[in-house]
Write a protein that holds these residues in place. Structure first.
Motif, PDB file in Angstrom:
ATOM      1  N   ASN A   1       6.172   7.917  -7.211  1.00  0.00           N
ATOM      2  CA  ASN A   1       5.659   9.033  -6.413  1.00  0.00           C
ATOM      3  C   ASN A   1       6.641  10.199  -6.509  1.00  0.00           C
ATOM      4  OD1 ASN A   1       3.375   7.675  -5.487  1.00  0.00           O
ATOM      5  ND2 ASN A   1       4.514   6.717  -3.827  1.00  0.00           N
TER       6      ASN A   1
ATOM      7  N   ALA B   1      -5.936   1.017  -1.971  1.00  0.00           N
ATOM      8  CA  ALA B   1      -5.235   0.745  -0.704  1.00  0.00           C
ATOM      9  C   ALA B   1      -6.174   0.142   0.332  1.00  0.00           C
ATOM     10  CB  ALA B   1      -4.621   2.045  -0.162  1.00  0.00           C
TER      11      ALA B   1
ATOM     12  N   SER C   1       0.836  -1.212   0.000  1.00  0.00           N
ATOM     13  CA  SER C   1       0.000   0.000   0.000  1.00  0.00           C
ATOM     14  C   SER C   1       0.863   1.251   0.000  1.00  0.00           C
ATOM     15  CB  SER C   1      -0.898   0.064   1.233  1.00  0.00           C
ATOM     16  OG  SER C   1      -1.464  -1.162   1.488  1.00  0.00           O
TER      17      SER C   1
ATOM     18  N   ASP D   1       4.763   3.101  -5.017  1.00  0.00           N
ATOM     19  CA  ASP D   1       4.641   3.064  -6.466  1.00  0.00           C
ATOM     20  C   ASP D   1       5.215   1.742  -6.966  1.00  0.00           C
ATOM     21  OD1 ASP D   1       7.484   3.326  -6.776  1.00  0.00           O
ATOM     22  OD2 ASP D   1       7.258   5.458  -6.351  1.00  0.00           O
TER      23      ASP D   1
ATOM     24  N   THR E   1       0.030   6.602 -13.633  1.00  0.00           N
ATOM     25  CA  THR E   1       0.980   5.814 -12.847  1.00  0.00           C
ATOM     26  C   THR E   1       2.394   6.314 -13.084  1.00  0.00           C
ATOM     27  OG1 THR E   1       1.324   3.593 -12.017  1.00  0.00           O
ATOM     28  CG2 THR E   1       1.377   3.836 -14.406  1.00  0.00           C
TER      29      THR E   1
ATOM     30  N   GLN F   1      -5.040  10.426  -0.759  1.00  0.00           N
ATOM     31  CA  GLN F   1      -4.421   9.147  -0.404  1.00  0.00           C
ATOM     32  C   GLN F   1      -4.549   8.909   1.101  1.00  0.00           C
ATOM     33  OE1 GLN F   1      -0.022   8.516  -0.012  1.00  0.00           O
ATOM     34  NE2 GLN F   1      -0.265   7.790  -2.088  1.00  0.00           N
TER      35      GLN F   1
ATOM     36  N   ASP G   1      -2.516  -6.896  -3.557  1.00  0.00           N
ATOM     37  CA  ASP G   1      -2.063  -6.597  -4.926  1.00  0.00           C
ATOM     38  C   ASP G   1      -1.502  -7.913  -5.469  1.00  0.00           C
ATOM     39  OD1 ASP G   1      -0.601  -6.058  -7.192  1.00  0.00           O
ATOM     40  OD2 ASP G   1       0.516  -4.383  -6.349  1.00  0.00           O
TER      41      ASP G   1
ATOM     42  N   ASP H   1      -2.976   4.940  -9.241  1.00  0.00           N
ATOM     43  CA  ASP H   1      -2.862   3.691  -8.486  1.00  0.00           C
ATOM     44  C   ASP H   1      -1.623   2.942  -8.969  1.00  0.00           C
ATOM     45  OD1 ASP H   1      -5.230   2.337  -6.621  1.00  0.00           O
ATOM     46  OD2 ASP H   1      -3.695   0.928  -7.296  1.00  0.00           O
ATOM     47  N   HIS H   2      -1.241   1.912  -8.206  1.00  0.00           N
ATOM     48  CA  HIS H   2      -0.033   1.165  -8.572  1.00  0.00           C
ATOM     49  C   HIS H   2      -0.282  -0.334  -8.621  1.00  0.00           C
ATOM     50  CE1 HIS H   2       1.930   4.991  -7.938  1.00  0.00           C
ATOM     51  NE2 HIS H   2       1.343   5.042  -6.765  1.00  0.00           N
TER      52      HIS H   2
ATOM     53  N   ASP I   1      -6.881   9.177  -5.473  1.00  0.00           N
ATOM     54  CA  ASP I   1      -5.479   8.858  -5.228  1.00  0.00           C
ATOM     55  C   ASP I   1      -5.420   7.525  -4.483  1.00  0.00           C
ATOM     56  OD1 ASP I   1      -2.782   8.886  -5.005  1.00  0.00           O
ATOM     57  OD2 ASP I   1      -2.630  10.882  -4.112  1.00  0.00           O
ATOM     58  N   GLU I   2      -4.923   6.542  -5.125  1.00  0.00           N
ATOM     59  CA  GLU I   2      -4.807   5.171  -4.627  1.00  0.00           C
ATOM     60  C   GLU I   2      -6.074   4.609  -3.967  1.00  0.00           C
ATOM     61  OE1 GLU I   2      -1.077   4.043  -2.747  1.00  0.00           O
ATOM     62  OE2 GLU I   2      -1.778   1.984  -2.848  1.00  0.00           O
TER      63      GLU I   2
END
Ligand code: ADP
Ligand code: SF4
Length: 591
Positions: free
Chosen positions: A377, A484, A243, A246, A374, A410, A274, A513-514, A480-481
């Motif tokens: 960061n 997570a 979380s 990147d 993406t 985030q 993930d 997001d990553h 933003d993300e």
């Protein structure tokens, strides 16, 4: 123990709001003079399972807050429970098996018992073998696992020779309470004398002099992982290490965690949602299935690839258990036909701060689209959004029209009051039937609508933030993300909710997001940020999803292939034949 179990979710049970113990008053068994449901010592409803579970489901259906669960356990389940928190609380069956020299991944829904299992393995929770009236005792558990690898491990736990290093899930909360500088904290925990090595691997040189409380989510995550790594332990446990990181950092962290397995006698467990990262980190997988907040069962150990595929299928062939009534399929999203009308355009833009400089190519956002962002960061994603919203003026290039952006940050703060009260206070469109059906219900928020925000889990809070953002009036919805702390099932739902919302309202979403799988599923087009974090940033795009992913992975020197069965992206082993072939033909993202 009965083959049926009854659980009252004490957080949801609100006896005053339901009209003075509605379930107790309406229960047919109670009316017949039995005590199936009573007022518990905590002032909440309490079920006497032995009386109640053979009967009806009246209380389950009547509780306005969905606080009561009565479920049948799978017929295949023959083991005794490992732990039960209370008379009518969550029950855990089986434990993950730590394997020396290997990284074992743990995959399951939020609230399914993963942390409970790990607390037992680390000796912080004494298991009661399903009888909450008895004090917890590890000796009984050792007897239960007699003759297995687990027995040996539990004996070490009992003898106190298991030294635990634990990276908690909520690193942002840890940061808020922490004091002092990053370097001082690392020096204090560096029992291995490897601080400078880890600082280099995780690229933490430029944050060493910063106060811990000022770190961003990604910086805090790296610090927490570094601190866990540096402890002289033999049982390492990482709860959601990806979380806020990147993609580059995810790979670095994955390698660092894997390297722990090479140290003599270490066992490593990793919880992660993930899937690409989990797949890359782990050798083996243990699935935890059941019903969130009611019961959880830990599966047998499986090789990682097969395990993830079985998880997505919702079916465990070895045990003949179907634990989900749908398959999770990450197809490549729906390719839209033709170009949609443009919602908003921007010219070439430039912005300079004293130590940071960013350049953005001109571009446009189409109505109904999801634009993903993406890259590493610290390259200016937030500055870009602020320029679009007119909050920061660019040094070069002029934005003639400003758009209204609803923004999910985030960093998630908790608020006072309940979810419903928060929605009433800030949301604009949360009472329409469409919103309730397509957002609140799909994200399973109706069932926690009366819960206090401060008591929500990380995943629940994230979903509430997403719903709040979507309830605001705007042209662009920026997230933003959003993945997570959210489990795999909910990542798919969040992606669907965002896509459907933009399509219906002719608005656009920007999603930073990553999680590669999530990005692949949610996006239509992509902006790729590159440069030197904290110093300079350039932006390429908007590119098609395929071009964008190729660009990102090329920057990272990673190639992905598509798993033939599940169609999910998998990272190729660096230097493998496929990795070399794909790099040579410039197909970093699967062809
Ligand atoms: P996961 O780690 O998979 O998200 P947890 O092990 O944290 O799941 O929680 C499983 C269930 O046990 C949840 O319903 C949670 O509310 C409940 N639970 C966790 N800790 C306690 C506790 N100390 N007392 C009562 N219930 C608890
Ligand atoms: Fe009321 Fe539901 Fe609690 Fe029963 S379980 S007391 S119906 S809130």
């Amino acid at each position: 123990m009965s083959r049926r179990i009854a659980v009252v979710d004490k957080e949801k049970c609100n006896p005053i709001a339901c009209g003075d113990f509605l379930c107790i008053r309406m229960c047919p068994l109670n009316r017949a003079g039995k005590e199936a449901i009573v007022k518990g010592p905590d002032g909440k409803a309490q079920i006497n399972e032995d009386i109640a579970t053979d009967a009806c489901q009246v209380c389950v259906n009547i509780c306005p807050f969905g606080a009561i669960h009565m479920v049948k356990l799978p017929d295949q389940l023959t083991q005794r429970p490992i732990h039960r928190y209370g008379k009518d609380s969550f029950v855990l069956f089986n434990l993950p098996v730590p394997m020396p020299g290997k990284v074992v991944g743990i995959l399951g829904r939020n609230g399914i018992g993963k942390s409970t299992a790990l607390k037992i393995l680390s000796g912080t929770l004494k298991p009661n073998l399903g009888d909450p009236e008895k004090p917890g005792d590890i000796t009984e558990l050792i007897k239960m696992f007699k003759g297995t690898e687990m027995q040996k491990f539990l004996e070490q736990v009992k003898a106190g020779t298991v030294k635990v290093a634990y990276k908690p899930q909520a690193v942002d909360l840890v940061a808020k309470k922490a004091e002092g500088k990053v370097k001082d904290l690392l020096k204090k925990v560096d029992q291995k004398g490897k601080m400078s090595e880890v600082v280099e691997i995780l690229e933490m040189q430029n944050i060493l002099d910063r106060d811990v409380k000022d770190l961003s989510g990604g910086e805090m995550q790296r610090l927490a992982i570094a601190a866990t790594y540096l402890k002289d332990a033999n049982f390492y446990f990482f709860d959601e290490p990806a979380s806020f990181l990147d993609i580059t950092s995810r790979m670095k962290v994955a390698k660092l965690i894997r390297s722990l397995a090479q140290e003599q006698g270490n066992t490593i467990l990793v919880i992660e949602h993930d899937l690409a990262t989990l797949d890359y980190i782990s050798d083996e997988l243990q699935i935890v299935y059941g019903e969130a907040a009611v019961y959880g069962i830990v599966s047998q150990t499986k090789p990682i690839r097969r395990g993830i595929n079985e998880y997505l299928d919702g079916y465990l062939p070895d045990d003949n258990i179907k634990f989900r009534n749908y398959k999770i399929v990450f197809n490549k999203g729906i390719e839209k036909e033709g170009k949609q009308p443009v919602l908003f355009e921007w010219p070439d833009l430039e912005k300079k701060f004293p130590s940071f400089h960013m350049k953005i190519n001109q571009g446009a956002i189409q109505r109904g689209d999801v634009l993903t962002i993406t890259g590493s960061n610290g390259l200016g994603k937030t500055t870009f959004l602020k320029m679009l919203a007119g909050l920061i003026k660019p040094d070069k290039g002029e934005l003639t029209s400003k758009i209204k952006i609803a923004y999910k940050p985030q960093d998630l703060q908790t608020e006072a009051g309940t979810v419903q009260e928060w929605l009433n206070k800030v949301a604009k469109d949360h009472n329409s039937g469409w919103f309730k059906q397509n957002i609140l219900e799909k994200l399973n928020l109706q069932s926690i609508i009366n819960n206090n925000i401060s008591s929500l889990s990380g995943g629940e809070l994230q979903k509430v933030y997403i719903a709040i953002t979507l309830s605001l009036k705007a042209e662009v919805y920026a997230f933003d993300e959003p993945s997570a702390f959210i489990d795999v099932e909910d990542r798919l739902k969040v992606a669907e909710v965002i896509r459907d919302f933009m399509n219906k309202n002719d608005t656009c979403a920007i999603v930073v997001d990553h999680d590669v799988q999530f990005l692949d599923y949610v996006g239509d087009a992509m902006l790729v940020f590159s440069g030197i974090p904290g110093k300079e940033g350039q932006v390429k795009g908007p590119l098609s999803k395929k071009e964008g992913m190729n660009e990102v992975l090329k920057m990272l020197g990673i190639t992905y292939r598509m798993d033939k069965e599940s169609k999910r992206p998998r990272i190729n082993k660096p230097g493998s034949q496929l990795d070399i072939e794909q790099k040579n033909s410039n197909k970093y993202y699967y062809a």
